[in-house]
Every structure is written in structure tokens, then in C-alpha cells.
Motif scaffolding. Structure first.
Motif, PDB file in Angstrom:
ATOM      1  N   TYR A   5       0.842  -1.201   0.000  1.00 39.66           N
ATOM      2  CA  TYR A   5       0.000   0.000   0.000  1.00 39.66           C
ATOM      3  C   TYR A   5       0.878   1.252   0.000  1.00 39.66           C
ATOM      4  N   ALA A   6       1.934   1.276   0.827  1.00 36.91           N
ATOM      5  CA  ALA A   6       2.800   2.450   0.896  1.00 36.91           C
ATOM      6  C   ALA A   6       3.449   2.726  -0.458  1.00 36.91           C
ATOM      7  N   ALA A   7       3.945   1.684  -1.100  1.00 43.29           N
ATOM      8  CA  ALA A   7       4.604   1.856  -2.401  1.00 43.29           C
ATOM      9  C   ALA A   7       3.616   2.325  -3.464  1.00 43.29           C
ATOM     10  N   CYS A   8       2.442   1.716  -3.505  1.00 43.83           N
ATOM     11  CA  CYS A   8       1.432   2.076  -4.485  1.00 43.83           C
ATOM     12  C   CYS A   8       0.963   3.522  -4.264  1.00 43.83           C
ATOM     13  N   PHE A   9       0.714   3.878  -3.012  1.00 41.22           N
ATOM     14  CA  PHE A   9       0.243   5.226  -2.698  1.00 41.22           C
ATOM     15  C   PHE A   9       1.301   6.264  -3.057  1.00 41.22           C
ATOM     16  N   ASN A  10       2.590   5.940  -2.808  1.00 38.94           N
ATOM     17  CA  ASN A  10       3.660   6.869  -3.158  1.00 38.94           C
ATOM     18  C   ASN A  10       3.699   7.095  -4.660  1.00 38.94           C
TER      19      ASN A  10
ATOM     20  N   VAL B 187       6.065   7.761   2.070  1.00 45.54           N
ATOM     21  CA  VAL B 187       4.714   7.384   2.479  1.00 45.54           C
ATOM     22  C   VAL B 187       4.823   6.205   3.442  1.00 45.54           C
ATOM     23  N   THR B 188       4.156   6.330   4.562  1.00 42.53           N
ATOM     24  CA  THR B 188       4.093   5.256   5.543  1.00 42.53           C
ATOM     25  C   THR B 188       2.655   4.787   5.643  1.00 42.53           C
ATOM     26  N   ALA B 189       2.444   3.485   5.488  1.00 41.79           N
ATOM     27  CA  ALA B 189       1.121   2.890   5.674  1.00 41.79           C
ATOM     28  C   ALA B 189       1.158   2.111   6.984  1.00 41.79           C
TER      29      ALA B 189
END
Length: 142
Positions: free
Chosen positions: A57-62, A81-83
């Protein structure tokens, strides 16, 4: 936002798990090949489904953040980005919640929040979780 079917495949990957939360998970390309452990083990920490979900999620959101920012002429390539994924009890069993925080250099707090809200609209993980689990997004200057 209503459900949207994938109408053109860009990428497909498979991963296989054996042994549940204390087993092993391996992607078909071998990039991920990890022993799994129950959450909270401090003596011998191992990846668990929540760890893997948080990382994805963090990688995708970034990536989504970088996309929406570039559409506005902004460079957020140094953002982080931290999830923060929570696994817990619900009224009907167990569930997840996610708190996403993005630290974005070169913008003020209002712009950072605006960018993460836009990223939340286009991120595939955000789309997949929308209406299913609690997800909060926060942007702040770095």
C-alpha cells in the motif's frame, strides 16, 4: 466511487502461501520468498500478511502521489509514504484499518493534504479498500 473492472491488463503476478500465518510465501518470480510469523513476535520477527499489505500500500500510494503531483508540475520524488496497518477485532471477527501518512518536501501543510487526498482517489490500493476498511490519509511537509 463505484466498482471499475480491469479492462486492459498491464501486469499480473502470483504468489503462493503455505502454512498460513506461520508458513511461507513466495512470488512466482522469486522476488518475494519469505517465512511468515504471527504479528507481534519480538523474539524472532518475521513478515506477516499485514507487513506485506503495508509495504504494498505504501509503495502504491507513493506512486499515486507522484502521479498527481506531476500533473500539477510538482516533483514529489523525495516524498515518503508510511502505511500503518492495524489488525484487530471487529463485531463480526477480525478486520484491518490503515493510516497513511505522506511527508512531502517543498509544500505547505494545506498543499500536502490536498495532494494525498487526490492520490487517495487514484491509488489502486485505495480504490480496492474504499468502503471496506477504515483508511485515513494525512499529508504533511517534510
Amino acid at each position: 466511487m463505484p466498482y471499475e473492472a480491469v479492462n486492459e491488463t498491464v501486469y499480473t503476478i502470483a504468489a503462493t502461501a503455505k502454512g498460513g500465518r506461520t508458513g511461507q510465501v513466495k512470488s512466482e518470480d522469486g522476488v518475494v520468498d519469505l517465512p511468515l510469523g504471527k504479528p507481534g513476535s519480538t523474539s524472532s520477527p518475521k513478515a506477516n500478511p499485514e507487513t506485506l499489505f503495508a509495504a504494498g500500500y505504501a509503495a502504491c500510494f507513493n506512486g499515486a502521489l507522484n502521479l498527481v503531483a506531476s500533473n500539477e508540475g510538482l516533483d514529489t520524488s523525495e516524498s515518503t509514504v508510511t502505511a500503518d496497518v492495524t489488525f484487530g477485532k471487529t463485531d463480526s471477527g477480525f478486520g484491518l484499518a490503515v493510516a497513511i501518512e505522506a511527508a512531502i518536501p517543498g509544500v505547505d501543510e494545506a498543499k500536502a493534504q490536498e495532494l494525498v487526498e487526490k492520490a487517495h482517489e487514484v491509488c489502486p490500493y485505495s480504490k480496492a479498500t474504499r468502503g471496506n476498511i477504515d483508511v485515513t490519509v494525512t499529508g504533511r511537509p517534510a
